[in-house]
Motif scaffolding. Structure first.
Motif, PDB file in Angstrom:
ATOM      1  N   GLU A 181     -25.131 -53.480 -18.826  1.00  0.00           N
ATOM      2  CA  GLU A 181     -25.319 -52.750 -19.885  1.00  0.00           C
ATOM      3  C   GLU A 181     -26.361 -53.058 -20.765  1.00  0.00           C
ATOM      4  O   GLU A 181     -27.039 -51.961 -21.231  1.00  0.00           O
ATOM      5  CB  GLU A 181     -24.049 -52.731 -20.705  1.00  0.00           C
ATOM      6  CG  GLU A 181     -22.852 -52.025 -20.223  1.00  0.00           C
ATOM      7  CD  GLU A 181     -21.669 -52.068 -21.052  1.00  0.00           C
ATOM      8  OE1 GLU A 181     -20.963 -50.989 -21.333  1.00  0.00           O
ATOM      9  OE2 GLU A 181     -21.531 -53.208 -21.740  1.00  0.00           O
ATOM     10  N   ASP A 198      -4.962 -55.188 -25.295  1.00  0.00           N
ATOM     11  CA  ASP A 198      -5.864 -55.349 -24.112  1.00  0.00           C
ATOM     12  C   ASP A 198      -6.322 -56.809 -23.919  1.00  0.00           C
ATOM     13  O   ASP A 198      -6.346 -57.313 -22.873  1.00  0.00           O
ATOM     14  CB  ASP A 198      -7.130 -54.479 -24.460  1.00  0.00           C
ATOM     15  CG  ASP A 198      -8.101 -54.277 -23.113  1.00  0.00           C
ATOM     16  OD1 ASP A 198      -7.693 -53.962 -22.008  1.00  0.00           O
ATOM     17  OD2 ASP A 198      -9.320 -54.747 -23.423  1.00  0.00           O
ATOM     18  N   ARG A 251     -15.358 -52.854 -25.489  1.00  0.00           N
ATOM     19  CA  ARG A 251     -16.765 -52.139 -25.365  1.00  0.00           C
ATOM     20  C   ARG A 251     -16.514 -50.942 -26.559  1.00  0.00           C
ATOM     21  O   ARG A 251     -16.562 -49.974 -26.331  1.00  0.00           O
ATOM     22  CB  ARG A 251     -17.035 -51.633 -24.002  1.00  0.00           C
ATOM     23  CG  ARG A 251     -16.979 -52.376 -23.200  1.00  0.00           C
ATOM     24  CD  ARG A 251     -17.589 -52.024 -21.578  1.00  0.00           C
ATOM     25  NE  ARG A 251     -17.432 -53.011 -20.699  1.00  0.00           N
ATOM     26  CZ  ARG A 251     -18.055 -54.190 -20.287  1.00  0.00           C
ATOM     27  NH1 ARG A 251     -18.985 -54.313 -21.200  1.00  0.00           N
ATOM     28  NH2 ARG A 251     -17.744 -54.979 -19.411  1.00  0.00           N
ATOM     29  N   SER A 252     -16.933 -51.458 -27.760  1.00  0.00           N
ATOM     30  CA  SER A 252     -16.946 -50.647 -28.822  1.00  0.00           C
ATOM     31  C   SER A 252     -18.393 -49.799 -28.942  1.00  0.00           C
ATOM     32  O   SER A 252     -19.428 -50.686 -28.546  1.00  0.00           O
ATOM     33  CB  SER A 252     -16.618 -51.107 -30.147  1.00  0.00           C
ATOM     34  OG  SER A 252     -15.226 -51.617 -30.234  1.00  0.00           O
ATOM     35  N   LEU A 305     -16.837 -44.980 -29.884  1.00  0.00           N
ATOM     36  CA  LEU A 305     -16.323 -44.803 -28.698  1.00  0.00           C
ATOM     37  C   LEU A 305     -15.745 -46.026 -28.228  1.00  0.00           C
ATOM     38  O   LEU A 305     -16.233 -47.042 -28.748  1.00  0.00           O
ATOM     39  CB  LEU A 305     -17.512 -44.606 -27.706  1.00  0.00           C
ATOM     40  CG  LEU A 305     -17.960 -42.939 -27.757  1.00  0.00           C
ATOM     41  CD1 LEU A 305     -19.074 -42.852 -26.840  1.00  0.00           C
ATOM     42  CD2 LEU A 305     -16.618 -42.358 -26.980  1.00  0.00           C
ATOM     43  N   THR A 306     -14.698 -46.145 -27.703  1.00  0.00           N
ATOM     44  CA  THR A 306     -14.197 -47.590 -27.211  1.00  0.00           C
ATOM     45  C   THR A 306     -13.623 -47.376 -25.616  1.00  0.00           C
ATOM     46  O   THR A 306     -13.102 -46.605 -25.120  1.00  0.00           O
ATOM     47  CB  THR A 306     -12.646 -47.838 -27.849  1.00  0.00           C
ATOM     48  OG1 THR A 306     -12.966 -47.777 -29.255  1.00  0.00           O
ATOM     49  CG2 THR A 306     -12.129 -49.054 -27.346  1.00  0.00           C
ATOM     50  N   TYR A 307     -14.454 -48.461 -24.940  1.00  0.00           N
ATOM     51  CA  TYR A 307     -14.228 -48.452 -23.530  1.00  0.00           C
ATOM     52  C   TYR A 307     -13.405 -49.697 -23.223  1.00  0.00           C
ATOM     53  O   TYR A 307     -13.601 -50.605 -23.984  1.00  0.00           O
ATOM     54  CB  TYR A 307     -15.612 -48.439 -22.719  1.00  0.00           C
ATOM     55  CG  TYR A 307     -16.576 -47.491 -22.876  1.00  0.00           C
ATOM     56  CD1 TYR A 307     -16.696 -46.755 -21.664  1.00  0.00           C
ATOM     57  CD2 TYR A 307     -17.168 -47.047 -24.072  1.00  0.00           C
ATOM     58  CE1 TYR A 307     -17.609 -45.466 -21.610  1.00  0.00           C
ATOM     59  CE2 TYR A 307     -18.117 -45.865 -23.933  1.00  0.00           C
ATOM     60  CZ  TYR A 307     -18.221 -45.241 -22.938  1.00  0.00           C
ATOM     61  OH  TYR A 307     -19.159 -44.154 -23.143  1.00  0.00           O
ATOM     62  N   PRO A 308     -12.679 -49.680 -22.228  1.00  0.00           N
ATOM     63  CA  PRO A 308     -11.841 -51.033 -21.858  1.00  0.00           C
ATOM     64  C   PRO A 308     -12.981 -51.913 -21.108  1.00  0.00           C
ATOM     65  O   PRO A 308     -14.270 -51.588 -20.724  1.00  0.00           O
ATOM     66  CB  PRO A 308     -11.199 -50.552 -20.694  1.00  0.00           C
ATOM     67  CG  PRO A 308     -11.765 -49.226 -20.146  1.00  0.00           C
ATOM     68  CD  PRO A 308     -12.130 -48.607 -21.382  1.00  0.00           C
ATOM     69  N   THR A 366     -15.023 -50.921 -17.904  1.00  0.00           N
ATOM     70  CA  THR A 366     -15.632 -49.715 -17.628  1.00  0.00           C
ATOM     71  C   THR A 366     -17.030 -49.944 -18.452  1.00  0.00           C
ATOM     72  O   THR A 366     -17.005 -50.141 -19.968  1.00  0.00           O
ATOM     73  CB  THR A 366     -15.059 -48.744 -18.300  1.00  0.00           C
ATOM     74  OG1 THR A 366     -13.813 -48.528 -17.384  1.00  0.00           O
ATOM     75  CG2 THR A 366     -15.838 -47.262 -17.938  1.00  0.00           C
ATOM     76  N   ARG A 398     -20.721 -48.504 -20.305  1.00  0.00           N
ATOM     77  CA  ARG A 398     -20.992 -47.387 -20.648  1.00  0.00           C
ATOM     78  C   ARG A 398     -22.003 -46.389 -19.920  1.00  0.00           C
ATOM     79  O   ARG A 398     -22.965 -47.001 -19.272  1.00  0.00           O
ATOM     80  CB  ARG A 398     -21.495 -47.887 -22.063  1.00  0.00           C
ATOM     81  CG  ARG A 398     -20.286 -47.944 -23.181  1.00  0.00           C
ATOM     82  CD  ARG A 398     -21.002 -48.742 -24.410  1.00  0.00           C
ATOM     83  NE  ARG A 398     -21.196 -50.280 -24.281  1.00  0.00           N
ATOM     84  CZ  ARG A 398     -20.686 -51.264 -24.894  1.00  0.00           C
ATOM     85  NH1 ARG A 398     -19.790 -50.610 -26.070  1.00  0.00           N
ATOM     86  NH2 ARG A 398     -20.913 -52.413 -24.913  1.00  0.00           N
ATOM     87  N   ASN A 399     -22.182 -45.234 -20.252  1.00  0.00           N
ATOM     88  CA  ASN A 399     -23.095 -44.294 -19.948  1.00  0.00           C
ATOM     89  C   ASN A 399     -24.241 -44.112 -20.841  1.00  0.00           C
ATOM     90  O   ASN A 399     -23.952 -43.414 -21.617  1.00  0.00           O
ATOM     91  CB  ASN A 399     -22.381 -43.088 -19.442  1.00  0.00           C
ATOM     92  CG  ASN A 399     -23.555 -42.086 -18.648  1.00  0.00           C
ATOM     93  OD1 ASN A 399     -24.505 -42.167 -19.102  1.00  0.00           O
ATOM     94  ND2 ASN A 399     -23.234 -41.251 -17.628  1.00  0.00           N
TER      95      ASN A 399
END
Length: 210
Positions: free
Chosen positions: A49, A116, A123-124, A138-141, A144, A146-147
């Motif tokens: 990332e 979690d 991943r904020s 946005l909040t990803y686990p 995962t 980010r794009n």
């Protein structure tokens, strides 16, 4: 856990970073900002990332975006990790990595989700406008990545629509037609959008991107 909502002023903080002591609001200045959190240094997804974020440097600069990353690791680890990122991702990290080993900023921004993981940040993503207000969250686990193409797309939409009476439709890309807000009358639309518009429904009107 603190809750930050869209439209809130992004909490200010002062912290150590790989680019020196950083006062967040002062560092942002008149720019847009993107603050991203990472579960930990020396982890595989985070390494990819930050390499991707570093390689988007020109795209961020074109949009007047300052980017910073944060994790709950100490500053010394950040400096060592940057070496790995640059070696493995063919990237030059030219943005600050913020050290938050006491988890003060992570707590301030609600980046730790106990159900979690009780210690690592999720991943904020916080995108912040020049008025210091939060425009996107946005909040990803942790599992995962980010794009960053999507984040750039969102930034394009936010910057386009902030001062225009527009919104962007599903899957919109920069340069494509936009949606006129329902609060804008047809008479106003004719004045505001000289390229014209198509009325698909009374509430769904499309106009070329200004």
């Amino acid at each position: 856990m603190n809750t930050i909502r869209l439209g809130d002023v992004a909490p200010n903080f002062t912290a150590k970073s790989t680019e020196g002591r950083l006062d967040f609001h002062e560092w942002l200045g008149d720019s847009w900002g993107m603050l991203v959190s990472h579960p930990a240094d020396f982890t595989p997804v985070c390494t990819t990332e930050l390499g991707a974020m570093a390689n988007c440097k020109e795209e961020f600069e074109e949009r007047n975006i300052k980017v910073a990353a944060i994790s709950v690791d100490p500053l010394e680890a950040h400096f060592e990790w940057i070496k790995d990122i640059e070696e493995t991702q063919n990237a030059h990290v030219a943005f600050p990595l913020i050290a938050d080993d006491k988890r003060e900023i992570a707590t301030l921004y609600g980046m730790i989700h106990p159900n979690d993981d009780a210690t690592m940040t999720v991943r904020s993503v916080f995108i912040i406008a020049p008025d210091k207000k939060v425009k996107l969250i946005l909040t990803y686990p942790a599992s995962t990545g980010r794009n960053f193409e999507e984040l750039l797309r969102v930034i394009d939409s936010l910057q386009l629509t902030q001062y225009e009476s527009l919104a962007t439709p599903a899957n919109w890309q920069n340069g494509e037609d936009c949606v006129i807000l329902p609060s804008v009358s047809n008479d106003e639309a004719e004045r505001l959008f000289p390229k014209g518009f198509e009325e698909v429904k009374a509430y769904l009107r499309l106009t070329p991107q200004p």
